[in-house]
Scaffold this motif. Structure first.
Motif, PDB file in Angstrom:
ATOM      1  N   ASN A 123      96.782 -12.426  85.633  1.00  0.00           N
ATOM      2  CA  ASN A 123      97.625 -13.286  84.809  1.00  0.00           C
ATOM      3  C   ASN A 123      97.722 -12.745  83.383  1.00  0.00           C
ATOM      4  OD1 ASN A 123      99.290 -15.736  84.718  1.00  0.00           O
ATOM      5  ND2 ASN A 123      97.803 -16.467  83.235  1.00  0.00           N
ATOM      6  N   GLY A 126      99.543 -14.163  80.449  1.00  0.00           N
ATOM      7  CA  GLY A 126      98.956 -15.297  79.729  1.00  0.00           C
ATOM      8  C   GLY A 126      98.842 -15.071  78.240  1.00  0.00           C
ATOM      9  N   SER A 155     101.085 -13.857  88.126  1.00  0.00           N
ATOM     10  CA  SER A 155     100.806 -15.122  87.467  1.00  0.00           C
ATOM     11  C   SER A 155     100.694 -16.198  88.534  1.00  0.00           C
ATOM     12  CB  SER A 155     101.893 -15.464  86.447  1.00  0.00           C
ATOM     13  OG  SER A 155     101.459 -16.536  85.609  1.00  0.00           O
ATOM     14  N   SER A 156     100.512 -17.429  88.094  1.00  0.00           N
ATOM     15  CA  SER A 156     100.383 -18.566  89.012  1.00  0.00           C
ATOM     16  C   SER A 156     101.190 -19.737  88.479  1.00  0.00           C
ATOM     17  CB  SER A 156      98.915 -18.998  89.143  1.00  0.00           C
ATOM     18  OG  SER A 156      98.115 -17.965  89.666  1.00  0.00           O
ATOM     19  N   ASP A 157     101.822 -20.452  89.382  1.00  0.00           N
ATOM     20  CA  ASP A 157     102.478 -21.707  89.042  1.00  0.00           C
ATOM     21  C   ASP A 157     101.439 -22.807  89.221  1.00  0.00           C
ATOM     22  OD1 ASP A 157     104.013 -23.928  88.699  1.00  0.00           O
ATOM     23  OD2 ASP A 157     105.442 -23.478  90.306  1.00  0.00           O
ATOM     24  N   ILE A 158     100.933 -23.359  88.122  1.00  0.00           N
ATOM     25  CA  ILE A 158      99.833 -24.325  88.218  1.00  0.00           C
ATOM     26  C   ILE A 158     100.319 -25.749  88.447  1.00  0.00           C
ATOM     27  CG2 ILE A 158      98.269 -22.891  86.864  1.00  0.00           C
ATOM     28  CD1 ILE A 158      98.776 -24.853  84.504  1.00  0.00           C
ATOM     29  N   GLY A 180     102.661 -25.126  81.916  1.00  0.00           N
ATOM     30  CA  GLY A 180     101.835 -23.939  82.130  1.00  0.00           C
ATOM     31  C   GLY A 180     101.140 -23.431  80.886  1.00  0.00           C
ATOM     32  N   TYR A 200     100.425 -19.880  82.019  1.00  0.00           N
ATOM     33  CA  TYR A 200     100.606 -19.712  83.461  1.00  0.00           C
ATOM     34  C   TYR A 200     102.075 -19.965  83.743  1.00  0.00           C
ATOM     35  CZ  TYR A 200      95.542 -19.816  83.842  1.00  0.00           C
ATOM     36  OH  TYR A 200      94.207 -19.533  83.709  1.00  0.00           O
ATOM     37  N   ASP A 227     100.160 -18.240  93.531  1.00  0.00           N
ATOM     38  CA  ASP A 227     100.172 -17.033  92.726  1.00  0.00           C
ATOM     39  C   ASP A 227     101.159 -16.026  93.316  1.00  0.00           C
ATOM     40  OD1 ASP A 227      98.342 -17.006  94.881  1.00  0.00           O
ATOM     41  OD2 ASP A 227      97.294 -15.258  94.070  1.00  0.00           O
TER      42      ASP A 227
END
Length: 233
Positions: A123, A126, A155-158, A180, A200, A227
């Motif tokens: 990530n 970030g 990255s990740s979609d939280i 994010g 994120y 992710d």
């Protein structure tokens, strides 16, 4: 500024390992960054990272290189890689581990040369912090690309961290900022950092910012938990 992250890396590299880096976030989660994980080899990396490393080509800038695990792998493959980090301890750790080319600077201050591949893993995007900085950040990365060059980032979609409602949607508090944007502090051996924002990024938001900066964007692969690995060019 306190180089908490870099000091922890140097301790582990020097055989002084007694604790991990503690993290505290605005999502009300306390966690740790295990130091051994930051020194992992290729086989211990998640599939998304392995795929990104396999796609690296030409001259490579490893942005936010940390302990240098990705740079070392690429270097051993015979590729030309430059490890970049704004942590003095991280760059010194890379040197001690055998990374040949290290640069101590903030990526936004780096303008010396262009590369075929810009790599931002774990990530790495970030470091943008607030979403409003994303477009300008991508614009700067474009200036570091050779013709035909690429940016590889994960990255990740939280969104998954927020409560699900009856129709399957997610309830995100109306805080006025992008969900994010997560505020963090880290702590190591009793020394705590000032709060900072770590971004994120969901894929559609990334793609929109890429198109705004005349960059094509595609998902290369997805992980098991929101992710993804993306390529921009």
């Amino acid at each position: 500024m306190k180089d908490i992250y870099g000091n922890a890396l140097l301790d582990y590299q020097g055989g002084i390992y007694s604790e991990d880096i503690a993290t505290f976030s605005s999502l009300d989660e306390e966690d740790t960054i295990p130091l051994p994980y930051l020194f992992r080899n290729f086989d211990a990396m998640p599939p998304i990272e392995q795929k990104a490393l396999e796609l690296c080509k030409g001259s490579i800038l490893d942005i936010g290189c940390g302990a240098g695990s990705h740079s070392l792998y690429l270097q051993k493959k015979g590729l030309e890689v430059t490890a970049l980090d704004r942590s003095k301890g991280a760059i010194e750790t890379c040197r001690l581990r055998g990374v040949e080319n290290g640069v101590l600077t903030d990526i936004l201050d780096f303008k010396e040369r262009k590369f075929d591949t810009l790599l931002m893993l774990m990530n790495g995007i970030g470091i943008v912090g607030n979403l409003e900085n994303l477009s300008g950040f991508l614009k700067h990365l474009k200036t570091l690309l050779k013709p035909g060059g690429q940016i590889l980032l994960d990255s990740s979609d939280i969104i998954y961290m927020f409560d699900e409602d009856d129709d399957g949607g997610r309830w995100v508090p109306n805080s006025g900022s992008y969900y994010g944007e997560v505020a963090f502090t880290i702590q190591y051996k009793g020394v705590k950092s000032e709060p900072f924002i770590w971004l994120y990024l969901d894929y559609q938001t990334l793609k929109s910012a890429a198109l705004t900066n005349e960059l094509d964007c595609e998902i290369i692969s997805k992980g098991d938990h929101y992710d993804y690995l993306a390529r921009l060019w």
